[in-house]
Design a protein around this motif. Structure first.
Motif, PDB file in Angstrom:
ATOM      1  N   GLU A 156      -7.285  11.841 -29.542  1.00 62.33           N
ATOM      2  CA  GLU A 156      -8.388  12.607 -30.104  1.00 62.33           C
ATOM      3  C   GLU A 156      -8.688  11.899 -31.617  1.00 62.33           C
ATOM      4  OE1 GLU A 156      -5.988  16.024 -30.723  1.00 62.33           O
ATOM      5  OE2 GLU A 156      -6.424  16.020 -32.849  1.00 62.33           O
ATOM      6  N   ILE A 161     -14.237  14.055 -29.751  1.00 61.81           N
ATOM      7  CA  ILE A 161     -14.889  15.083 -28.882  1.00 61.81           C
ATOM      8  C   ILE A 161     -13.652  16.012 -28.432  1.00 61.81           C
ATOM      9  CG2 ILE A 161     -15.318  13.856 -26.861  1.00 61.81           C
ATOM     10  CD1 ILE A 161     -17.933  15.352 -26.793  1.00 61.81           C
ATOM     11  N   ILE A 162     -12.625  15.353 -28.321  1.00 60.04           N
ATOM     12  CA  ILE A 162     -11.382  16.078 -27.402  1.00 60.04           C
ATOM     13  C   ILE A 162     -11.126  17.171 -28.258  1.00 60.04           C
ATOM     14  CG2 ILE A 162      -8.895  15.769 -26.811  1.00 60.04           C
ATOM     15  CD1 ILE A 162      -9.641  12.992 -26.025  1.00 60.04           C
ATOM     16  N   ARG A 163     -11.039  17.116 -29.578  1.00 57.11           N
ATOM     17  CA  ARG A 163     -10.803  18.335 -30.497  1.00 57.11           C
ATOM     18  C   ARG A 163     -11.979  19.183 -30.798  1.00 57.11           C
ATOM     19  NH1 ARG A 163      -7.484  20.475 -34.749  1.00 57.11           N
ATOM     20  NH2 ARG A 163      -5.690  19.192 -33.891  1.00 57.11           N
ATOM     21  N   HIS A 165     -14.854  19.509 -28.945  1.00 57.28           N
ATOM     22  CA  HIS A 165     -15.828  19.906 -27.721  1.00 57.28           C
ATOM     23  C   HIS A 165     -16.012  21.500 -27.729  1.00 57.28           C
ATOM     24  CE1 HIS A 165     -12.047  20.383 -25.676  1.00 57.28           C
ATOM     25  NE2 HIS A 165     -12.827  21.280 -25.018  1.00 57.28           N
TER      26      HIS A 165
END
Lengths: 349, 501
Positions: A156, A161-163, A165
């Motif tokens: 992340e 964006i993993i965190r 989104h």
């Protein structure tokens, strides 16, 4: 046939990459107050070899030091490369990246967060808007190693964006506005401009030193070795935080001793608070951060110190620095309503 | 390593590179190595069990696979017992001890600290199928241990199946595969669809379902109806999502896995539903339990006696109903160590037996009521009826115990609270309004895709479109998963529902 297929794959991936970068940018913009702290991303917009000094540190650094004020007063270009609870372990990599465009600058490193354990948000604040480079990758791994962040959670930092989104329902106009803030890193957040807390009771000065084992010894040594090896002009500063914690104060003293043993200059400003003229009743919004009033006093004092020590010249009449002139005046207009006439005059006269 | 993680994508990309670089005769070894690495990523503690099952069933089949060997049956039975014994020991020992302890008054028998190995039910069933097929001489026992191990441990099917058959799957490992671009695209699309089903639909609905089941006494009938409907969709999207990822992954290596679903919610009867849901499990139970039980000497003798006394129909009904009862009891037990799973199995067993016993009477009643059964509306009624019956059965499946399941049923009857469907209460149960809308929209997408799939392969339909449209669909799917997927640090990703079996 094969060639066409390869072209199609490349085209698909290229469009995907462009879309991904833009979508990610939109989501990163919604990360709370971070949008107000463009210390990192705008640093890389600075013209090559244009800075007198680079100030590395945590939130205390961008609360204490206002580059536009120093410009207005002395015509020096000292900008922050700071982020919230910035891990000290990152300093070595920030200098490494800084040297790529600002090889002659003095690197002012604040050691105030050396006591902190490194947690995921601190790394995000530092790297989310940081342009990609191998140095960035090394910095992420160094910070994550220091914070013992599991490998499964490190991706992340490369793809925020993993965190972020799941903030799709909070997106607003500001997420799609990528224009730079353009204040040379000057702080404008609410607490900084509007809040004053009396921290007189918390002020402590100590001369005792912590044991070597209590320091992030390896991190400090690695940083010092790096600076020595690369002949970096560096000044280690302890920003004038008002602290009750004797443990932390002892650590600062011990760290400064270690730094000096490597032949580098240190500047522990905590005992100098009265000399700088900071008012503990009105100049802080909490013990670790000054408000605009304290920041003004500290910036003028430290700016003068740096100018004299390193011989920084006044560049206000140099056309190459028009952006500094422009952005600093913009910043002055923002802070003017919060300053007294006397304070404002201290900068402009 | 969760199969919905980015690490899994990186893992399969690396495995693929090695797979297509090495000489074709060694490709299966790459699959074996990748499978071992994948399995180890869940913990080294699971490894001894799968290794034991593989070694035991391989060695047993090698011995009784020789048609001239005198004690074929004895060795087959021992192999079978050892393989199933491992499953039972790891999965049911504590359930059994717990039940005995309750009967003894409680607190007298200590539970054993046991790990339930990942995918134990799936690989045990595959190995049992192999043992019986070799014993029945459907095909010869595999001589090469590594080849057999590749079949058992093959990573795309180890977590949740499908329950593959050796004679269908194994030949695909050893033929040598060339890199095929179209197959890669197809596999990639399946994986993407699987991610959508799992991350956007199943995980999102799971947030609602978990909240409601977290406090069973707090909700009335209306909320429970919505919850059961959403739970049914969650289970479907979750399991289908995993299957599509497994099939897509396998396709990247040039290997076709069995389909496990055929739009079960379009089924008109319960038996049809089970022919469409978890198809490889249904087929396994049919081939290795239903048919052997139907043809067993006990069933034959008993049905003969019944036939003499009550006629041919009773004889036929006994064979069918007894075998169905055994299958459903086993299915319930297979799904988990708990009375609730047995109750769920019994529920479906009763529905199937009911259909067998009263099917004629229902047909007569329908004719007497002059209902035209050749209409779409009748089909819709049948589908809805089947769906509702399945949803109802899922109360046992999802509740923490049988008593909790009955409590939920009581709540449904005694507190309807219909206004909660419209007063915004639904948005306070783990999913806010925006997320609820995304969930509904995603379910509509799932329904549309299912409708299209009834007409043919959606992937083929997409492949026939112009480049721009194809790209557009892929980009929309990728970003829908990236943005609307429930994953990452803000969410504790739930494992797949069927992973626990």
């Amino acid at each position: 046939m094969q060639k066409r297929r390869i072209v199609k794959i490349i085209l698909f991936l290229l469009i995907l990459f462009v879309l991904f970068m833009n979508v990610e940018k939109v989501f990163k913009e919604s990360v709370g107050d971070q949008a107000k702290y463009p210390q990192i991303v705008e640093f890389f917009d600075e013209r090559e070899e244009s800075l007198d000094a680079v100030f590395i540190g945590s939130s205390s650094t961008f609360a204490f030091w206002q580059a536009p004020i120093a410009w207005e007063k002395y015509g020096i270009t000292v900008r922050c490369m700071a982020s919230n609870t910035q891990p000290l372990v990152a300093a070595r990599y920030l200098i490494e990246d800084g040297l790529k465009t600002q090889p002659d600058a003095v690197y002012v490193v604040a050691i105030n967060t050396m006591h902190e354990t490194v947690k995921s948000p601190a790394i995000h604040y530092l790297v989310d808007k940081y342009p990609f480079s191998m140095t960035k990758a090394k910095m992420i791994f160094a910070c994550a190693d220091y914070g013992e962040i599991p490998w499964s959670e490190r991706l992340e930092f490369f793809f925020p964006i993993i965190r972020y989104h799941n903030r799709w329902s909070e997106l607003g106009e500001q997420n799609f506005n990528n224009a730079p803030v353009g204040l040379k890193g000057g702080s404008t957040y609410k607490n900084f401009l509007e809040v004053a807390t009396d921290v007189t009771e918390e002020y402590t000065v100590l001369e005792e030193k912590a044991a070597k084992e209590e320091l992030p010894y390896d991190t400090l040594v690695e940083l010092l070795e790096f600076c020595k090896e690369n002949e970096v002009k560096v000044l280690f500063v302890t920003n004038p935080q008002v602290l009750k914690s004797e443990k932390r104060l002892k650590k600062y003293n011990a760290a400064n001793e270690l730094i000096e043993s490597y032949g580098f200059d240190t500047l522990n400003t905590i005992p100098m608070i009265p000399e700088i003229g900071m008012d503990l009743a009105t100049d802080y919004y909490n013990g670790s951060h000054t408000n605009v009033h304290g920041s003004l006093k500290y910036t003028l004092w430290l700016g003068n110190y740096l100018k004299d020590k390193y011989g920084f010249t006044d560049k206000r009449s140099d056309g190459d620095y028009a952006d500094w002139e422009q952005e600093s005046s913009k910043y002055m207009k923002i802070i003017k309503p919060y300053l007294s006439e006397e304070e404002y005059k201290r900068i402009t006269e | 390593m969760s199969i919905t993680s980015i690490w899994f994508i990186i893992f399969i990309l690396l495995a693929m590179v090695v797979y297509y670089i090495v000489p074709k005769r060694f490709q299966y070894l790459v699959l074996l190595a990748a499978s071992i690495a994948f399995y180890l990523s869940y913990g080294i503690g699971y490894m001894p069990y799968i290794l034991a099952t593989t070694v035991i069933t391989y060695a047993g089949a090698r011995i009784f696979g020789n048609p001239e060997y005198k004690h074929r049956k004895a060795v087959m039975v021992v192999t079978l017992l050892l393989s199933l014994g491992l499953l039972c020991y790891t999965k049911y020992t504590n359930f059994l001890l717990g039940t005995l302890d309750k009967l003894a008054g409680g607190g007298k028998i200590e539970m054993i600290d046991l790990v339930v190995p990942l995918g134990v039910s799936f690989y045990t069933f595959m190995s049992v199928g192999y043992i019986l097929d070799v014993y029945w001489k459907k095909y010869e026992a595999e001589k090469n241990f590594l080849r057999y191990a590749t079949f058992i441990m093959y990573f795309p099917h180890i977590v949740q199946g499908p329950i593959d058959r050796y004679n269908k799957l194994a030949p695909q490992f050893f033929g040598g595969k060339k890199f095929d671009f179209q197959r890669m695209v197809s596999g990639g699309e399946l994986i993407l669809w699987g991610f959508f089903l799992k991350l956007v639909i199943a995980n999102r609905l799971g947030m609602f379902v978990d909240t409601v089941f977290g406090d069973v006494t707090a909700h009335g009938g209306a909320v429970w109806l919505v919850t059961l409907a959403l739970y049914s969709i969650q289970t479907y999207a979750d399991f289908l999502g995993c299957m599509e990822i497994a099939r897509g992954t396998s396709l990247l290596f040039g290997i076709d896995l069995e389909r496990n679903f055929d739009h079960p919610y379009f089924a008109k009867t319960i038996p049809e539903f089970w022919r469409r849901w978890h198809m490889t499990m249904g087929a396994w139970f049919k081939d290795y339990l239903f048919l052997p039980v139907s043809n067993s000497s006990f069933v034959k003798k008993t049905s003969k006696k019944l036939g003499k006394k009550f006629g041919a129909k009773a004889r036929k009904n006994f064979v069918s109903c007894f075998s169905v009862a055994v299958v459903w009891l086993s299915t319930g037990i297979w799904h988990g160590a708990g009375w609730k799973f047995i109750a769920w199995g019994c529920y479906h067993g009763c529905l199937t037996i009911g259909g067998t016993l009263f099917g004629d009477k229902i047909d007569k009643l329908t004719a007497w009521l002059k209902i035209n059964t050749k209409t779409k509306s009748w089909e819709l009624f049948q589908m809805t009826r089947t769906l509702l019956l399945c949803c109802f059965g899922r109360i046992f499946f999802r509740a923490n115990s049988i008593s909790e399941a009955f409590l939920i049923m009581k709540q449904m009857v005694t507190r309807l609270e219909i206004w909660k469907l419209v007063d915004g209460s639904l948005y306070e149960l783990g999913l806010d309004r925006a997320n609820f809308m995304v969930a509904i929209l995603s379910i509509v997408v799932l329904w549309c895709v299912s409708m299209l799939q009834e007409r043919g392969s959606v992937r083929e339909m997409i492949a026939k479109q112009n480049l721009v449209f194809r790209y557009l669909i892929l980009y929309i799917a990728i970003f829908a998963v990236l943005i609307f997927g429930i994953y990452g640090p803000g969410y504790v990703a739930s494992s797949f529902i069927y992973e626990q079996f």
